[in-house]
Design an enzyme around this catalytic site. Structure first.
Site, mmCIF file in Angstrom:
data_model
loop_
_atom_site.group_PDB
_atom_site.id
_atom_site.type_symbol
_atom_site.label_atom_id
_atom_site.label_comp_id
_atom_site.label_asym_id
_atom_site.label_seq_id
_atom_site.Cartn_x
_atom_site.Cartn_y
_atom_site.Cartn_z
ATOM 1 N N ASP A 29 2.304 -0.827 3.724
ATOM 2 C CA ASP A 29 2.978 -2.132 3.865
ATOM 3 C C ASP A 29 2.766 -3.111 2.702
ATOM 4 O O ASP A 29 2.599 -4.320 2.926
ATOM 5 C CB ASP A 29 2.528 -2.814 5.163
ATOM 6 N N LYS A 134 8.399 1.834 9.660
ATOM 7 C CA LYS A 134 7.760 1.845 10.973
ATOM 8 C C LYS A 134 8.056 0.552 11.733
ATOM 9 O O LYS A 134 8.005 -0.539 11.162
ATOM 10 C CB LYS A 134 6.252 2.047 10.830
ATOM 11 N N CYS A 167 -2.476 -3.290 10.202
ATOM 12 C CA CYS A 167 -1.712 -2.056 9.997
ATOM 13 C C CYS A 167 -2.547 -0.932 9.401
ATOM 14 O O CYS A 167 -2.349 0.239 9.745
ATOM 15 C CB CYS A 167 -0.481 -2.349 9.146
#
Length: 227
Positions: A29, A134, A167
């Protein structure tokens, strides 16, 4: 069959052998909305420089992984434009004018295809490197990540990215439950809250490595260079 060559990686709570044939780098991310000074994260009052500090180590990891021929995987958190993959509990969190799907500084917040959803220029994927989009915090939830790793015979993940306690941690916990060995590269991860970053790393190595190992970018780069 002769054993494949392995290299020892300096890590906590103990060194571990790695085999580049079964090793993958997962970059979590590193998106513009989270890291850019003009992004969504900054608009909420976060100090994005705390995440920016992870970029040079992550860039060094990318270079070393590519040179060693590792599978490199990038992830992005985001949702479909119609929000059909975003649960109500997630959509209703946050300030009423700064929720998923709302218009933010770089397009609609956490929506795939918007400028803020893209990975920062310094860490852009190369052709052929899988990009996992995701809808949740963990990279295994509702994605093809497990299938990609299984197809390549991967058993160990080197993990970096943001944020450490959200995450990154969720992905490592998911991977641990699926039988993967995980090495979190501490200086190539970041959080808006330094105490959470430190606690997140400590949780990985607690009780003899309950979720995996923690190393640093210099040690990983050196180990890959010896492989």
């Amino acid at each position: 069959m002769p054993a494949r060559p392995t290299t020892m990686l300096d890590a906590e709570p103990s060194p571990l052998p790695i085999d580049t044939a079964t090793l993958a780098l997962v970059v979590i991310d590193m998106q513009r909305d989270f890291l850019d000074p003009g992004g969504f994260g900054a608009s909420l009052g976060n100090d994005v420089s705390l995440l920016a500090a992870a970029v040079p180590p992550a860039r060094a990891l990318l270079a070393a992984a590519r040179a060693a021929g590792l599978l490199v995987i990038h992830t992005r958190e985001g949702h479909r434009a119609d929000l059909s993959d975003a649960p109500t509990a997630k959509l209703t969190r946050g300030a009423p004018n700064a929720r998923i799907g709302d218009l933010g500084p770089m397009g609609r917040i956490l929506i795939r295809g918007e400028p803020g959803h893209d990975i920062i220029p310094d860490l852009q994927p190369r052709d052929g490197e899988p990009v996992i989009d995701k809808p949740g915090k963990g990279a295994f939830y509702a994605t093809e990540l497990g299938a990609v790793l299984e197809a390549r015979g991967i058993d160990t993940l080197i993990v970096c990215g943001v944020t450490t306690e959200v995450c990154v941690h969720t992905t490592v916990r998911e991977a641990n439950d699926r039988g993967y060995r995980c090495v979190v590269v501490g200086d190539a991860c970041g959080s808006y809250i330094p105490a959470f970053h430190e606690a997140g790393l400590a949780m990985i190595t607690a009780q003899g490595g309950i979720f995996g190992w923690v190393s640093d970018s210099s040690s990983v780069v050196a180990a890959l260079g010896r492989s």
